[in-house]
Scaffold this motif. Structure first.
Motif, PDB file in Angstrom:
ATOM      1  N   LEU A  95      -4.816  -0.981   8.616  1.00 40.43           N
ATOM      2  CA  LEU A  95      -4.877  -2.489   8.518  1.00 40.43           C
ATOM      3  C   LEU A  95      -5.707  -2.776   9.833  1.00 40.43           C
ATOM      4  O   LEU A  95      -5.112  -2.656  10.994  1.00 40.43           O
ATOM      5  CB  LEU A  95      -3.438  -2.998   8.202  1.00 40.43           C
ATOM      6  N   ALA A 147      -4.324   4.773   5.002  1.00 42.49           N
ATOM      7  CA  ALA A 147      -4.919   3.437   5.053  1.00 42.49           C
ATOM      8  C   ALA A 147      -4.728   2.738   6.472  1.00 42.49           C
ATOM      9  O   ALA A 147      -3.511   3.131   7.217  1.00 42.49           O
ATOM     10  CB  ALA A 147      -4.191   2.495   4.263  1.00 42.49           C
ATOM     11  N   VAL A 154       0.518   4.406   6.676  1.00 41.92           N
ATOM     12  CA  VAL A 154      -0.087   3.255   6.944  1.00 41.92           C
ATOM     13  C   VAL A 154      -0.138   2.898   8.386  1.00 41.92           C
ATOM     14  O   VAL A 154       1.037   3.085   8.788  1.00 41.92           O
ATOM     15  CB  VAL A 154       0.173   2.226   6.033  1.00 41.92           C
ATOM     16  N   LEU A 179       0.865  -1.263  -0.094  1.00 40.57           N
ATOM     17  CA  LEU A 179       0.101   0.043   0.043  1.00 40.57           C
ATOM     18  C   LEU A 179       0.965   1.152  -0.053  1.00 40.57           C
ATOM     19  O   LEU A 179       0.541   2.186  -0.887  1.00 40.57           O
ATOM     20  CB  LEU A 179      -0.908  -0.068   1.005  1.00 40.57           C
ATOM     21  N   THR A 237      -2.119   0.808  11.949  1.00 42.32           N
ATOM     22  CA  THR A 237      -3.101   0.030  12.556  1.00 42.32           C
ATOM     23  C   THR A 237      -4.053   0.423  13.445  1.00 42.32           C
ATOM     24  O   THR A 237      -3.753   1.583  13.983  1.00 42.32           O
ATOM     25  CB  THR A 237      -2.292  -1.516  13.184  1.00 42.32           C
ATOM     26  N   ILE A 283      -8.401  -4.173   5.213  1.00 42.06           N
ATOM     27  CA  ILE A 283      -7.880  -2.858   4.846  1.00 42.06           C
ATOM     28  C   ILE A 283      -8.944  -1.522   4.774  1.00 42.06           C
ATOM     29  O   ILE A 283     -10.084  -1.892   3.969  1.00 42.06           O
ATOM     30  CB  ILE A 283      -7.313  -2.763   3.610  1.00 42.06           C
TER      31      ILE A 283
END
Length: 340
Positions: free
Chosen positions: A298, A296, A277, A179, A279, A333
């Motif tokens: 996860l 993004a 990116v 990503l 979490t 995602i």
């Protein structure tokens, strides 16, 4: 199709229902030839035992214990909440759930929690593991006592734990790298990695997967040594802010676990053009996705993980096979466009 019962098996094998029950429960006092007749009859009839019904009929009950991280991360807040939610449903199946919250990244706290529970720890334990010899020794001692042990969310594979319940963390790291390279392209520069601790297997494996993709497919991007924030937002913000102030060449950040709020605060203060990116889908990461600070997130489903851990411990206790497809924990995602 009518379900085949133990009574059908008894009739097929030409034995009493009590004999079938003794064979199913592996009790002594049945001749080998008779056991084989019952087994052959079960095979011919495609008999599948309803373990739950059998346990309820015998008054069989279970006790399982979760040892999970306390602290400030939204993810583990969600995990603990899901354990509380699962207690009610589990009680209907005669399963009692204990939950112990301990300081994060503290192997001694894991060992002390096990010692303090003693025999009350029950039939099985799910542990958010920290890489440590004393944790491996504690797991070995539990197994020697006949207690089933699974690692949960963070693995400790070089131990006597029987299974791991959680996502494929190497794959999670690879997904994050794939990503980020798309978000950053065609720019070049440095990529910062923020972790909780190198003592957490899940963090180490995510870093491994991330670097595999970066080194193989992104020669224009240089992955910096990771920042360990001990899953504390304030410490993460301080360390990442220092890095960003000293290095204007950072074009991407992968926050692989813990202290995500600190990552967001540091980015918003720095006001550099970076792709991110992370979490942990929390209130802060949702807002950061919407305003464009984060690209993004996860996510692993804590509800699925908790329910899976209970089912796996029950299968281990009963000696029945695990449904591997049902227990596979998937990586989700989230971007701004699919928030719900």
């Amino acid at each position: 199709m009518t379900r085949v019962t133990a009574q059908d098996v008894a009739k097929e094998a030409g034995v009493s229902l009590a004999t079938v029950d003794r064979v199913l429960n592996k009790r002594k006092g049945v001749r080998e030839a008779t056991i084989q007749r019952v087994v052959d009859a079960m095979d011919r009839l495609n008999f599948v035992r309803d373990q739950t019904a059998a346990n309820l009929a015998r008054g069989r009950s279970y006790t399982f214990t979760f040892i999970v991280s306390a602290g400030e991360t939204a993810f583990f807040n969600d995990v603990r909440a899901e354990i509380e939610t699962a207690k009610h449903q589990a009680s209907k199946e005669r399963i009692r759930i204990n939950s112990i919250a301990i300081p994060p990244l503290d192997p001694r706290a894991i060992v002390d929690a096990i010692d303090d529970m003693g025999e009350e720890i029950g039939d099985g334990v799910a542990i958010v593991a920290v890489e440590s010899q004393i944790v491996r020794d504690a797991i070995a001692a539990l197994r020697k006592r006949g207690v089933h042990v699974i690692s949960f969310i963070s693995d400790i594979p070089n131990s006597e734990r029987e299974r791991f319940v959680g996502i494929d963390n190497v794959a999670a790291g690879r997904v994050a790298a794939s990503l980020l390279k798309r978000f950053v392209s065609p720019r070049s520069g440095d990529v910062a990695v923020v972790a909780g601790s190198g003592t957490l297997r899940d963090h180490v494996e995510r870093r491994m997967g991330f670097e595999q993709v970066m080194r193989a497919e992104c020669p224009e991007l240089n992955v910096l040594p990771w920042i360990e924030g001990e899953e504390l937002a304030g410490l993460v913000e301080e360390k990442l802010s220092n890095l960003l102030s000293e290095n204007p060449n950072v074009v991407g950040i992968y926050s692989l676990g813990g202290g995500t709020r600190g990552v967001i605060d540091a980015i918003e203060t720095a006001k550099q053009d970076m792709c991110v990116v992370t979490t942990e889908l929390s209130e802060h990461t949702r807002a950061a996705l919407i305003n464009g600070t984060v690209d993004a997130v996860l996510v692993q489903d804590p509800s699925h993980e908790v329910r899976s851990a209970i089912r796996v411990l029950k299968h281990l206790t009963d000696g029945t096979p695990v449904n591997e497809k049902q227990e596979r924990i998937r990586i989700e995602i989230f971007v701004r466009d699919n928030l719900h």
